[in-house]
Enzyme design. Sequence first.
Site: not given
Length: 499
Positions: A273, A278, A285, A296, A355, A357, A359
Amino acid sequence: MQYTLNNSDSPANIQDDCIVVPVFSANESAELHLAAKSVDEACSGKISKFIDTGDFKGALEETHIFYNLDGVKASRVLLIGCGEEDKFDIANLNKATKAAAKALKSSTLSSVSLYLADAFDKKTVQSAVTQMIIAYADNEYQLLDYISEKKDPSKLDAINIAFTKASKKDTENAEQGILHGSSIAKGMKLSRDLANHPGNVCTPTYIADEAKTVAKDYSSIKIEILEESDMEKLGMGSFLSVSKGSDEPGKMIVLEYQGAKDKKQAPIALVGKGITFDTGGISLKPGANMDEMKFDMCGAAGMLGTLKACAEMKLPLNVVVVLAAAENMPSGRASKPGDIVTSMAGKTIEVLNTDAEGRLVLCDALTYVGKYKPEVVIDAATLTGACIVALGHHICAVLSNDEELAGDIIDAGNAINDRAWQLPMGEDYKKQLKSSFADLGNIGGPPAGTITAACFLAEFTKEYKWAHLDIAGTAWSGKDSTGRPVPLLSQYLINRAYN
């Protein structure tokens, strides 16, 4: 940094700037260990007399430096406490090595000889040497690219792994340990550098450029970069639902390492990933600590670092690495909660929370990697805060559709002090992903968040053996990346190559 092997029967004759010798906590009648005993004899018992005062007990991570001991050629002798000898394992070796490195960090020395591997037998000396190098390099690491007034750089350029008594087999194992340790250290540095760069520097394009550099450095690696237009043709609607909210174009970076003699040998696939920043998207967030969301992309950074280590070691296997790199931003183009997108696998996904995201980019990467007919697939991602609640910052989570694969990953982590713990998956958890309007939702509610996230990914990995590493709690510490899970994955590849 240069790492070399030094077999000397007399540590007192070593001419390095410092020699580091282990001292174990014990009763008063216990003898000093090999290297400490040898140095003590050369300096007429100054070490044993000092220990007899009770000021140094050999507790784990305890340190004391002697300067210019008579009869000893090194200008410094560092005693490093190693705790109880029968409990001195790889984990405690890591702590002792870092304590030694920290004690010497402000010194002007240029070469150090470490005698800590003396405490390990033939079966474990290779792992011990690997661990010492990883630990010392980890302590020495720093990113100074953005500091205008830089401190004087360290002059240390040589680490000698030293033994008082080493058989031919010990020497062979130590040399292999040096190769593995120095290679993993290089991979960890690459991973940490990528993660520590700010989000305005380390964009998906930046990661792609760094991947190109890795491919250029090793003839065994070739690279392909899928642009958003390529992904659109492939039907990667899930990935694109994340990247479309940013002005930074998303990238799917594919690297192939050819190490096996048989070019047709099924590869081991590593998927990372790579969300370079993010914000949470429309599901924004909270502002506190949002700066840490540059981390991230640690899954992608870790996979690229692992590939570099693999190429350095010239492991005889084939590896495919896929980095799903994108930025998750709120904009007029960004996905909205409730939007439905179609993945490359043809499954429709209701985006209940933008959020979640990671996956969404991973599921298309996991589908894409199936084209290589991999022997196994392992993905790594800073996927869920729930993982930190479950396991803290010491151990990463592993979830898998294959028990043997999960066991192999856990064993590799235990061997190299980069531990993982298996969490369950099952139909009961999958029910939480039900959507009223699509094949599945991208979240499963608060309960068991790490598990339901893995269950989501499992929907796209049914054609092969797969394991998921949630590294949300281990990929960074405070404001600094850790380079994990490069050690764990490197050890897994070593085990697959030679066992």
